[in-house]
Scaffold this motif. Structure first.
Motif, PDB file in Angstrom:
ATOM      1  N   VAL A  33      15.797  -2.348  -5.856  1.00  0.00           N
ATOM      2  CA  VAL A  33      14.632  -1.468  -5.852  1.00  0.00           C
ATOM      3  C   VAL A  33      15.046  -0.125  -6.405  1.00  0.00           C
ATOM      4  CG1 VAL A  33      12.856  -0.346  -4.458  1.00  0.00           C
ATOM      5  CG2 VAL A  33      13.643  -2.639  -3.849  1.00  0.00           C
ATOM      6  N   GLY A  34      14.418   0.271  -7.499  1.00  0.00           N
ATOM      7  CA  GLY A  34      14.685   1.572  -8.101  1.00  0.00           C
ATOM      8  C   GLY A  34      13.541   2.533  -7.824  1.00  0.00           C
ATOM      9  N   VAL A  35      13.887   3.732  -7.371  1.00  0.00           N
ATOM     10  CA  VAL A  35      12.882   4.771  -7.087  1.00  0.00           C
ATOM     11  C   VAL A  35      13.284   6.011  -7.882  1.00  0.00           C
ATOM     12  CG1 VAL A  35      11.794   6.186  -5.318  1.00  0.00           C
ATOM     13  CG2 VAL A  35      12.512   3.854  -4.768  1.00  0.00           C
ATOM     14  N   PHE A  36      12.346   6.553  -8.660  1.00  0.00           N
ATOM     15  CA  PHE A  36      12.707   7.720  -9.469  1.00  0.00           C
ATOM     16  C   PHE A  36      11.516   8.661  -9.648  1.00  0.00           C
ATOM     17  CE2 PHE A  36      11.314   4.505 -12.539  1.00  0.00           C
ATOM     18  CZ  PHE A  36      10.476   5.224 -13.395  1.00  0.00           C
ATOM     19  N   SER A  37      11.855   9.872 -10.022  1.00  0.00           N
ATOM     20  CA  SER A  37      10.850  10.885 -10.369  1.00  0.00           C
ATOM     21  C   SER A  37      11.345  11.645 -11.579  1.00  0.00           C
ATOM     22  CB  SER A  37      10.613  11.840  -9.192  1.00  0.00           C
ATOM     23  OG  SER A  37      11.827  12.457  -8.802  1.00  0.00           O
ATOM     24  N   GLU A  38      10.420  12.123 -12.390  1.00  0.00           N
ATOM     25  CA  GLU A  38      10.772  12.862 -13.599  1.00  0.00           C
ATOM     26  C   GLU A  38      11.151  14.295 -13.227  1.00  0.00           C
ATOM     27  OE1 GLU A  38       8.880  14.026 -17.973  1.00  0.00           O
ATOM     28  OE2 GLU A  38       7.689  12.929 -16.486  1.00  0.00           O
ATOM     29  N   VAL A  53       6.101  -3.212 -10.436  1.00  0.00           N
ATOM     30  CA  VAL A  53       6.154  -1.754 -10.591  1.00  0.00           C
ATOM     31  C   VAL A  53       4.907  -1.171  -9.933  1.00  0.00           C
ATOM     32  CG1 VAL A  53       7.465  -1.846 -12.745  1.00  0.00           C
ATOM     33  CG2 VAL A  53       4.968  -1.790 -12.833  1.00  0.00           C
ATOM     34  N   ASN A  54       4.948   0.092  -9.548  1.00  0.00           N
ATOM     35  CA  ASN A  54       3.792   0.715  -8.913  1.00  0.00           C
ATOM     36  C   ASN A  54       3.046   1.615  -9.898  1.00  0.00           C
ATOM     37  OD1 ASN A  54       5.498   2.907  -9.063  1.00  0.00           O
ATOM     38  ND2 ASN A  54       5.079   3.622  -6.981  1.00  0.00           N
ATOM     39  N   PRO A  55       1.865   2.131  -9.535  1.00  0.00           N
ATOM     40  CA  PRO A  55       1.085   2.983 -10.446  1.00  0.00           C
ATOM     41  C   PRO A  55       1.836   4.234 -10.894  1.00  0.00           C
ATOM     42  CG  PRO A  55      -0.317   2.189  -8.675  1.00  0.00           C
ATOM     43  CD  PRO A  55       1.080   1.783  -8.328  1.00  0.00           C
ATOM     44  N   ALA A  56       2.682   4.814 -10.018  1.00  0.00           N
ATOM     45  CA  ALA A  56       3.435   6.015 -10.405  1.00  0.00           C
ATOM     46  C   ALA A  56       4.408   5.708 -11.547  1.00  0.00           C
ATOM     47  CB  ALA A  56       4.187   6.567  -9.195  1.00  0.00           C
ATOM     48  N   PHE A  57       4.935   4.486 -11.596  1.00  0.00           N
ATOM     49  CA  PHE A  57       5.813   4.068 -12.693  1.00  0.00           C
ATOM     50  C   PHE A  57       5.046   4.145 -14.021  1.00  0.00           C
ATOM     51  CE2 PHE A  57       7.214   0.811 -15.649  1.00  0.00           C
ATOM     52  CZ  PHE A  57       8.593   0.949 -15.679  1.00  0.00           C
ATOM     53  N   THR A  58       3.834   3.613 -14.012  1.00  0.00           N
ATOM     54  CA  THR A  58       3.007   3.654 -15.226  1.00  0.00           C
ATOM     55  C   THR A  58       2.668   5.077 -15.612  1.00  0.00           C
ATOM     56  OG1 THR A  58       2.051   1.490 -14.695  1.00  0.00           O
ATOM     57  CG2 THR A  58       0.819   2.883 -16.223  1.00  0.00           C
ATOM     58  N   GLU A  59       2.387   5.926 -14.625  1.00  0.00           N
ATOM     59  CA  GLU A  59       2.019   7.316 -14.901  1.00  0.00           C
ATOM     60  C   GLU A  59       3.175   8.071 -15.553  1.00  0.00           C
ATOM     61  OE1 GLU A  59       0.538  11.287 -12.441  1.00  0.00           O
ATOM     62  OE2 GLU A  59       0.439   9.304 -11.507  1.00  0.00           O
ATOM     63  N   ILE A  60       4.410   7.812 -15.122  1.00  0.00           N
ATOM     64  CA  ILE A  60       5.559   8.523 -15.662  1.00  0.00           C
ATOM     65  C   ILE A  60       6.003   7.952 -17.004  1.00  0.00           C
ATOM     66  CG2 ILE A  60       8.019   9.018 -15.307  1.00  0.00           C
ATOM     67  CD1 ILE A  60       7.424   9.236 -12.319  1.00  0.00           C
ATOM     68  N   THR A  61       6.128   6.603 -17.083  1.00  0.00           N
ATOM     69  CA  THR A  61       6.698   5.986 -18.291  1.00  0.00           C
ATOM     70  C   THR A  61       5.662   5.666 -19.355  1.00  0.00           C
ATOM     71  OG1 THR A  61       6.470   3.715 -17.486  1.00  0.00           O
ATOM     72  CG2 THR A  61       8.455   4.926 -16.825  1.00  0.00           C
ATOM     73  N   GLY A  62       4.389   5.470 -18.916  1.00  0.00           N
ATOM     74  CA  GLY A  62       3.355   5.064 -19.863  1.00  0.00           C
ATOM     75  C   GLY A  62       3.268   3.562 -20.024  1.00  0.00           C
ATOM     76  N   TYR A  63       4.199   2.807 -19.422  1.00  0.00           N
ATOM     77  CA  TYR A  63       4.185   1.345 -19.510  1.00  0.00           C
ATOM     78  C   TYR A  63       3.402   0.754 -18.326  1.00  0.00           C
ATOM     79  CZ  TYR A  63       7.840   1.562 -23.086  1.00  0.00           C
ATOM     80  OH  TYR A  63       8.547   1.808 -24.235  1.00  0.00           O
ATOM     81  N   THR A  64       2.479  -0.154 -18.616  1.00  0.00           N
ATOM     82  CA  THR A  64       1.706  -0.805 -17.557  1.00  0.00           C
ATOM     83  C   THR A  64       2.550  -1.899 -16.897  1.00  0.00           C
ATOM     84  OG1 THR A  64       0.787  -2.496 -19.019  1.00  0.00           O
ATOM     85  CG2 THR A  64      -0.428  -0.409 -18.830  1.00  0.00           C
ATOM     86  N   LYS A  99       0.826  -1.204   0.000  1.00  0.00           N
ATOM     87  CA  LYS A  99       0.000   0.000   0.000  1.00  0.00           C
ATOM     88  C   LYS A  99       0.862   1.257   0.000  1.00  0.00           C
ATOM     89  CE  LYS A  99      -4.024   1.996   2.316  1.00  0.00           C
ATOM     90  NZ  LYS A  99      -4.987   1.855   3.434  1.00  0.00           N
ATOM     91  N   ILE A 100       1.937   1.220   0.795  1.00  0.00           N
ATOM     92  CA  ILE A 100       2.847   2.368   0.844  1.00  0.00           C
ATOM     93  C   ILE A 100       3.476   2.598  -0.525  1.00  0.00           C
ATOM     94  CG2 ILE A 100       5.026   3.212   1.816  1.00  0.00           C
ATOM     95  CD1 ILE A 100       4.252   1.753   4.427  1.00  0.00           C
ATOM     96  N   VAL A 101       3.953   1.509  -1.154  1.00  0.00           N
ATOM     97  CA  VAL A 101       4.588   1.620  -2.472  1.00  0.00           C
ATOM     98  C   VAL A 101       3.595   2.117  -3.518  1.00  0.00           C
ATOM     99  CG1 VAL A 101       5.609   0.287  -4.353  1.00  0.00           C
ATOM    100  CG2 VAL A 101       6.364  -0.085  -2.002  1.00  0.00           C
ATOM    101  N   ASN A 102       2.368   1.581  -3.486  1.00  0.00           N
ATOM    102  CA  ASN A 102       1.391   1.913  -4.521  1.00  0.00           C
ATOM    103  C   ASN A 102       0.829   3.319  -4.384  1.00  0.00           C
ATOM    104  OD1 ASN A 102       1.608  -0.542  -5.835  1.00  0.00           O
ATOM    105  ND2 ASN A 102       0.010  -1.502  -4.611  1.00  0.00           N
ATOM    106  N   THR A 103       0.931   3.908  -3.189  1.00  0.00           N
ATOM    107  CA  THR A 103       0.373   5.246  -2.993  1.00  0.00           C
ATOM    108  C   THR A 103       1.433   6.345  -3.037  1.00  0.00           C
ATOM    109  OG1 THR A 103       0.511   4.955  -0.584  1.00  0.00           O
ATOM    110  CG2 THR A 103      -1.595   4.421  -1.646  1.00  0.00           C
ATOM    111  N   THR A 104       2.730   5.975  -3.122  1.00  0.00           N
ATOM    112  CA  THR A 104       3.766   6.999  -3.182  1.00  0.00           C
ATOM    113  C   THR A 104       3.752   7.685  -4.541  1.00  0.00           C
ATOM    114  OG1 THR A 104       6.126   7.422  -2.898  1.00  0.00           O
ATOM    115  CG2 THR A 104       5.529   5.383  -4.000  1.00  0.00           C
ATOM    116  N   SER A 105       4.148   8.955  -4.563  1.00  0.00           N
ATOM    117  CA  SER A 105       4.126   9.727  -5.813  1.00  0.00           C
ATOM    118  C   SER A 105       5.327   9.413  -6.690  1.00  0.00           C
ATOM    119  CB  SER A 105       4.089  11.232  -5.500  1.00  0.00           C
ATOM    120  OG  SER A 105       5.234  11.614  -4.753  1.00  0.00           O
ATOM    121  N   GLN A 106       6.350   8.765  -6.126  1.00  0.00           N
ATOM    122  CA  GLN A 106       7.524   8.409  -6.908  1.00  0.00           C
ATOM    123  C   GLN A 106       7.354   7.025  -7.526  1.00  0.00           C
ATOM    124  OE1 GLN A 106      10.678   9.091  -3.864  1.00  0.00           O
ATOM    125  NE2 GLN A 106      11.459  10.611  -5.315  1.00  0.00           N
ATOM    126  N   ALA A 107       7.945   6.874  -8.723  1.00  0.00           N
ATOM    127  CA  ALA A 107       7.868   5.584  -9.406  1.00  0.00           C
ATOM    128  C   ALA A 107       8.778   4.578  -8.719  1.00  0.00           C
ATOM    129  CB  ALA A 107       8.273   5.745 -10.864  1.00  0.00           C
TER     130      ALA A 107
END
Length: 511
Positions: A488-493, A408-419, A387-395
């Motif tokens: 574990v990779g964490v990134f933001s655009e 991958v979490n939802p933020a990853f999909t939002e940034i990269t476009g890949y599901t 839940k923590i991973v899926n709700t964080t704003s970072q991919a």
């Protein structure tokens, strides 16, 4: 909705009466069999059969309480109970006892009324204590077990049964006058509520736990009076007093279990509970004398009581919107947990001449419950992390040691476009922008192998072909032997302003 001062006392006292009526046959069976000839198998069936309907009716009693309110449920239940109680007082055959005992089960179903009604009036942090106090209604079994034999020696068992008619009449009037007429009602259908919970594994684990803890309480309540008389040669009144002591201990530990569940981690308490039940079952399995038998029974009573209170602390935490049906199902399975053991013990005794296998079975299922509690606690921690991973704003993306993406979490999909479906099973290489040379990635992986961490700016490509700059942090996750199992990779655009201010020539290795 503010509770009145009479709310908890009235509902708890009503449950005391319900459990007192529920225990009529088991508390008086030693007297009844003097007038009605019963085989050992018939005797076990007579004392166990009230549990059947009492357990089954607990399922609808929860939702019905949400729909009609506790006042109406107690009123109707006690009016209905007048019939089987009077019928039992006139019984003169095994069949009469079975019929009367079956409908006596309505009294046991009243347990679902309070555990569904009372939490509506109090905040979640008090639900464990409130339901634990209501659970003191189990004292009704102790009162029947102790006072019914004493009264039966004076006025006979039939007249003693008729005394319960007076108790029921008093509480019919009390609930009519003092019950809350304005209790909040919920109109969700029974079918809708069942659909909302039946696939949840937590429900069935809680049902299993309560099957053991409350089942042990009910089974020993039914089993002890006759067993103490037949196996230890003590008087009926003395047996009733000892059984009442077991019931009283288990009952008073129930609010303690609820309170502990409010204050401490409920899973830790359940580990203590099932460890104690395992130990108690092993003690009894060795067919000890009266002293060790008493110690084993008291240990089981203590742990069963604490467990009963703690389990109902967990219900509103997981099922606040389906509390009616959940309370009904869990308490129903608990009641059925008290139906089978007396019959099983009777059957085993007929075959082997002792009860050791039955008591060892209690120890084994309690031992299995310890493992299930650990599993349930682990699942909670895993889901919290998810839940923590899926709700964080970072991919976030997770790979195994070979670099294959595991999640991958939802933020990853939002940034990269890949599901997630498009990403899992691949390496992060499918994101490469082409702006970095091999030396750049060699430096990255060497640092990960040496320091188990890397961070920096890196260009990648989105699913639509657009290049973007991200700040990426990678950490290696090691096991107990020091081997890296996951990365574990964490990134933001980075936005245009951040890109402009960044020193792109330092450490980027761009072409």
């Amino acid at each position: 909705m503010k509770p009145s001062k009479t709310l908890i006392p009235l509902q708890t006292a009503s449950l005391i009466v319900g459990f007192a009526v529920w225990g009529i046959l088991s508390s008086l069976i030693a007297f009844i069999q003097d007038g009605i000839s019963l085989t050992p198998g018939q005797l076990s069936l007579v004392t166990a059969v009230p549990v059947v309907l009492g357990s089954i009716l607990r399922i609808p009693f929860g939702p019905w309480t949400n729909k009609f309110g506790a006042r109406n449920m107690f009123l109707i239940s006690f009016i209905v109970l007048l019939i089987p109680v009077f019928f039992i007082s006139r019984a003169d055959s095994f069949a009469d006892l079975i019929i009367g005992g079956l409908f006596l089960g309505v009294s046991g179903a009243t347990f679902s009324v309070g555990v569904t009604s009372l939490p509506k009036y109090y905040p979640k942090e008090k639900h464990g204590l409130v339901n634990g106090i209501y659970g003191l209604g189990n004292l009704g079994s102790a009162l029947s077990t102790f006072f019914a034999p004493v009264l039966a020696t004076q006025i006979g068992w039939r007249s003693t049964v008729q005394v319960y008619l007076i108790l029921l009449a008093v509480f019919i009037i009390a609930n009519f006058l003092l019950g809350d007429r304005k209790e909040a009602k919920l109109k969700a259908s029974l079918t809708e509520q069942i659909k909302g919970v039946y696939k949840n594994e937590k429900l069935w684990l809680l049902c299993f736990f309560y099957f053991i803890t409350f089942g042990a309480f009910v089974a020993f309540t039914v089993f002890l009076p006759n067993h103490l008389v037949n196996n230890f040669g003590i008087s009926k009144v003395d047996a009733g007093l000892r059984a009442a002591g077991f019931i009283t201990l288990a009952t008073f530990m129930r609010p303690v279990g609820g309170w502990l569940g409010d204050k401490l981690n409920p899973f830790t308490i359940l580990l203590f509970v099932f460890t104690g039940l395992t130990t108690g079952g092993i003690i009894l399995a060795f067919s000890p004398g009266i002293l060790l038998f008493t110690i084993g029974c008291l240990l089981i009573g203590l742990c069963a009581g604490v467990g009963n209170g703690t389990i109902f602390k967990l219900v509103p935490l997981y099922f606040s919107k389906q509390s009616g049906i959940t309370n009904g199902l869990i308490s129903s399975l608990g009641g059925l947990g008290g139906f089978f053991p007396p019959l099983m013990l009777s059957m085993l005794y007929a075959v082997t001449g002792h009860y050791a296998i039955g008591f060892m079975a209690l120890a084994m299922v309690s031992l299995c419950s310890i493992l299930l509690v650990l599993y349930m606690h682990w699942q909670d921690r895993v889901k919290l992390a998810e839940k923590i991973v899926n709700t964080t704003s970072q991919a976030v993306l997770v790979t195994n040691a070979k670099g294959i993406i595991q999640n991958v979490n939802p933020a990853f999909t939002e940034i990269t476009g890949y599901t997630a479906e498009e990403s899992i099973g691949k390496t992060p290489g499918f994101l490469k922008s082409g702006k970095h040379d091999k030396a750049f990635y060699d430096v990255m992986w060497n640092q990960l192998k040496e320091k188990h961490a890397w961070s920096g700016n890196i260009w990648n490509r989105k699913s639509n072909g657009e290049l973007y700059l991200q700040f990426l942090t990678i950490n290696g996750i090691q096991n107990d032997t020091g081997e890296t199992n996951y990365y574990v990779g964490v990134f933001s655009e980075l936005n245009p302003a951040e890109i402009q201010s960044a020193s792109l020539k330092v450490g980027l290795g761009t072409k």
